[in-house]
Design a protein around this motif. Structure first.
Motif, short mmCIF file in Angstrom:
data_model
loop_
_atom_site.label_atom_id
_atom_site.label_comp_id
_atom_site.label_asym_id
_atom_site.label_seq_id
_atom_site.Cartn_x
_atom_site.Cartn_y
_atom_site.Cartn_z
N ILE A 1 0.87 -1.20 0.00
CA ILE A 1 0.00 0.00 0.00
C ILE A 1 0.90 1.25 0.00
O ILE A 1 0.63 2.23 -0.69
CB ILE A 1 -0.93 0.03 1.24
CG1 ILE A 1 -1.87 -1.17 1.24
CG2 ILE A 1 -1.73 1.33 1.28
CD1 ILE A 1 -2.79 -1.24 2.46
N SER B 1 1.84 2.06 -3.37
CA SER B 1 0.77 2.05 -4.38
C SER B 1 0.50 3.46 -4.90
O SER B 1 0.66 4.44 -4.18
CB SER B 1 -0.51 1.45 -3.79
OG SER B 1 -0.99 2.29 -2.77
N CYS C 1 -1.43 6.22 -3.33
CA CYS C 1 -2.44 5.19 -3.09
C CYS C 1 -3.79 5.48 -3.75
O CYS C 1 -4.61 6.24 -3.23
CB CYS C 1 -2.68 4.95 -1.59
SG CYS C 1 -3.80 3.56 -1.32
N ILE D 1 -6.87 4.27 -3.78
CA ILE D 1 -7.54 3.38 -2.82
C ILE D 1 -8.57 2.47 -3.47
O ILE D 1 -8.66 1.28 -3.18
CB ILE D 1 -8.26 4.22 -1.74
CG1 ILE D 1 -7.31 5.21 -1.10
CG2 ILE D 1 -8.92 3.32 -0.70
CD1 ILE D 1 -8.03 6.34 -0.38
N ALA E 1 -0.09 7.62 0.90
CA ALA E 1 -0.55 6.24 1.10
C ALA E 1 -0.42 5.86 2.57
O ALA E 1 -1.22 5.07 3.09
CB ALA E 1 0.28 5.30 0.24
N LEU F 1 -6.79 -2.97 -5.15
CA LEU F 1 -6.91 -2.78 -3.71
C LEU F 1 -8.35 -3.06 -3.25
O LEU F 1 -8.56 -3.67 -2.21
CB LEU F 1 -6.48 -1.36 -3.31
CG LEU F 1 -4.96 -1.18 -3.17
CD1 LEU F 1 -4.60 0.28 -2.93
CD2 LEU F 1 -4.40 -2.05 -2.04
#
Ligand SMILES: Cc1cc2nc3c(=O)[nH]c(=O)nc-3n(C[C@H](O)[C@H](O)[C@H](O)COP(=O)(O)OP(=O)(O)OC[C@H]3O[C@@H](n4cnc5c(N)ncnc54)[C@H](O)[C@@H]3O)c2cc1C
Length: 435
Positions: free
Chosen positions: A40, A43, A48, A50, A109, A397
Motif C-alpha cells: 500500500i 501504491s 495510493c 484506494i 498512502a 486494492l
C-alpha cells in the motif's frame, strides 16, 4: 490457541484481521516484514489509488468475466463506500479524479495504512511483525495453525481457522514472494499459471534515447501469430528497456500470456481518434498549401520531438523535406505508420515488476461467499493470492479489501461455531452492517 490466524499484513490481511476481531474472534496477524502494508505504501506512486468510484456493479465489470463472477458476493458486502467510510472515520478524506480513481486528500498512502492500523489496534488484533510463516499445519484434514520463524526461532501457532493473505509474487521486495502458492499447491489447490500483469514491457530492441518520452492517449496493440491478442488505450511512456505507463501496463497481461505460445510484437496507433482518411486529408491540405513548412513541423503536432525522426523513417520520409514535396506514396505510408507504428518484438515482461500477479489459486476451489477453501476446511484465502488481477484504477486494492473482509468474517464464524456465543470487544464503532 487463537481463533483466527491471518498470514500476511497487506490490504487483504488487515481487513480480514479487523473483521474477524470485530466479530469477537481472538485474532492474530503474522507479517514477515517489520511493518504492515508495504505494498500500500508504494501504491499509486506513494499516493495510493484506494479504490474506484461508482456503483459496485461497474467496478466489478472492470474485471474479467470469471473474476467478476467470483467477486460478486464480496463486492456487495464490502464496497468502495465501506472502505472510504472506514478511512473517513479515521480522518482520511478522499477525492475522486475525473477518471474515477480515488485518492487520499493528503496524497499520502501512509495515511491509509495508519487508518487501518488504528482499526486493528482498536479491535484488539494481536499483530506479530517480523514473523515469517514457513508452513500451514493441517490436523485431521483441517487447517489448524502455522509453523512460523521469528526472531526467537521457530514456533507452532495453533488456531481454529487460518487465513492466507500473503499476496502474489510480483514486487518480491515488498514481502510477496509467492509463499502462498507453494502452500496452497501442497494442500491440494490448483495454481493457475502465474504471469505478470500491469507490468512494464521490455522490448527486444529498445531505444534508450527515448527514455522518459511519453505519447499521450494512444492505443497499444499486442500481436502474436498474426492477430491482435490485446489492446489498451492510454498514455505510453518510453523507458530504458522498452515501454511503461498505463497503455503498456494495460496490455501486459495479454502479451505475457501470448508470449508463452509465440513471439509477441507491439504496435501503436498514435492517433486513435483519427481515421486513416482524416490523417490523409490533413497531409493533402498541408501539401496543397505549398510554402517552406517541413514535414517535421507537421509531425510535431502529433508526436513528441524525439519520436519524429523514428516515425518518419519508418514511413520512409525525410522529416526535413518541405511538405509540398512529399510524394503521395510517402504520405500514405505516413498515415499507415501513425495508425500502426511498429515497436518490434517483446523481449520479456518481468513478473517482479508487475503491479499484480495474474494467476494464482483457482477461483473454482474457493467459496466466494466466505473465501473458504473448498479443499481444506478451516482454510481461507483472500487478496492477490487468488487468480484475480484487475486493471489500473484502484480495482486491485478494492478486490483485496473486499475479499479480505469476507475471509475475516468467514474464518471468524467458522472458528467461533461451536464455541460460546461470540461477543465483540466493547466500543468498536464502524462495524459495517451486512447486506
Ligand atoms: C508499485 C505498485 C503500485 C500499486 N498501485 C496500486 C494502486 O494505486 N491501486 C490499486 O488498487 N492497486 C495497486 N497495486 C496493487 C495492490 O497494491 C495489490 O493488488 C494489493 O496490495 C494486494 O494486497 P494483498 O494484501 O493481497 O497482498 P500484499 O499487499 O502483497 O500483502 C501480502 C503480505 O503478506 C506478507 N507475507 C508474504 N509471505 C509471508 C509469509 N510467509 N509470512 C508472513 N507474511 C508473509 C507480505 O510481506 C505482505 O505484507 C499496486 C501494486 C504495486 C506493486
Amino acid at each position: 490457541m487463537d481463533d483466527v490466524l491471518i498470514v500476511g499484513g497487506g490490504a487483504a490481511g488487515m481487513l480480514a484481521a479487523w473483521r474477524a476481531a470485530s466479530l469477537g474472534a481472538r485474532t492474530r496477524l503474522l507479517e514477515k516484514n517489520a511493518r504492515l502494508g508495504v505494498k500500500i505504501h508504494i501504491s499509486g506512486g506513494g499516493k495510493c489509488n484506494i479504490t474506484h468510484a461508482g456503483d459496485m456493479e461497474s467496478v466489478r465489470q472492470a474485471f474479467r468475466r470469471e473474476e467478476a463472477r467470483f467477486l460478486h458476493p464480496s463486492f456487495r458486502r464490502f464496497t468502495n463506500q465501506d472502505i472510504l467510510a472506514l478511512l473517513a472515520e479515521r480522518g482520511v478524506g478522499v477525492h475522486t479524479r475525473s477518471d474515477g480513481r480515488v485518492f487520499p486528500d493528503s496524497g499520502r498512502a501512509d495515511d491509509v495504512i495508519e487508518a487501518l492500523l488504528s482499526r486493528l489496534r482498536q479491535s484488539g488484533v494481536q499483530v506479530d511483525r517480523n514473523v515469517s510463516v514457513v508452513e500451514v499445519m493441517v490436523r485431521e484434514g483441517r487447517a489448524a495453525g502455522v509453523r512460523a520463524a521469528g526472531q526467537d526461532g521457530e514456533r507452532i501457532l495453533s488456531a481454529r481457522a487460518v487465513v492466507l493473505a500473503v499476496g502474489g509474487s510480483s514486487y518480491p521486495k515488498t514481502g510477496a514472494t509467492g509463499d502462498g502458492f507453494r502452500w496452497a499447491r501442497a494442500l491440494g489447490h490448483t495454481i493457475v499459471p502465474l504471469r505478470a500483469a500491469l507490468a512494464p514491457i521490455y522490448l527486444a530492441h529498445p531505444t534508450p534515447e527515448w527514455s522518459g518520452v511519453s505519447l499521450r492517449d494512444c492505443l497499444v496493440r499486442a500481436r502474436c501469430g498474426g492477430r491482435d491478442v490485446g489492446r489498451w488505450r492510454g498514455d505510453l511512456l518510453f523507458t530504458h528497456h522498452g515501454i511503461s505507463g498505463p497503455a503498456a501496463l494495460g496490455v501486459s497481461r495479454e502479451a505475457a500470456a501470448a508470449s508463452e505460445t509465440g513471439a509477441v510484437s507491439l504496435d501503436v496507433d498514435v492517433l486513435p481518434d483519427l481515421g486513416h482518411e482524416e490523417i490523409a486529408a490533413v497531409l493533402v491540405q498541408e501539401h496543397a498549401r505549398g510554402g517552406s513548412r517541413v514535414l517535421r513541423t507537421l509531425l510535431q503536432r502529433w508526436l513528441p520531438d524525439r519520436l519524429v525522426p523514428a516515425v518518419a523513417a519508418a514511413a520512409g520520409a525525410d522529416p526535413g523535406a518541405p511538405i509540398h514535396q512529399v510524394a503521395r506514396k510517402i504520405r500514405n505510408r505516413l498515415c499507415e505508420t501513425l495508425k500502426r507504428w511498429d515497436l518490434g518484438a517483446v523481449r520479456t515482461i518481468p513478473m517482479e515488476r508487475g503491479e499484480v500477479t495474474a494467476g494464482g489459486v483457482s477461483l473454482d476451489e474457493v467459496d466466494p461467499q466466505t473465501m473458504a477453501s473448498r479443499r481444506v476446511p478451516g482454510l481461507y484465502l483472500c487478496g492477490e493470492i487468488l487468480d484475480i488481477a484487475g486493471p489500473v484504477g484502484g480495482y486491485n486494492l478494492q478486490a483485496a479489501f473486499s475479499t479480505g473482509w469476507v475471509a475475516g468474517e468467514g474464518a471468524a464464524r467458522d472458528a467461533l461455531a461451536g464455541c460460546a456465543a461470540p461477543t465483540a470487544p466493547p466500543g468498536i464503532p464502524g462495524q459495517i452492517p451486512e447486506g
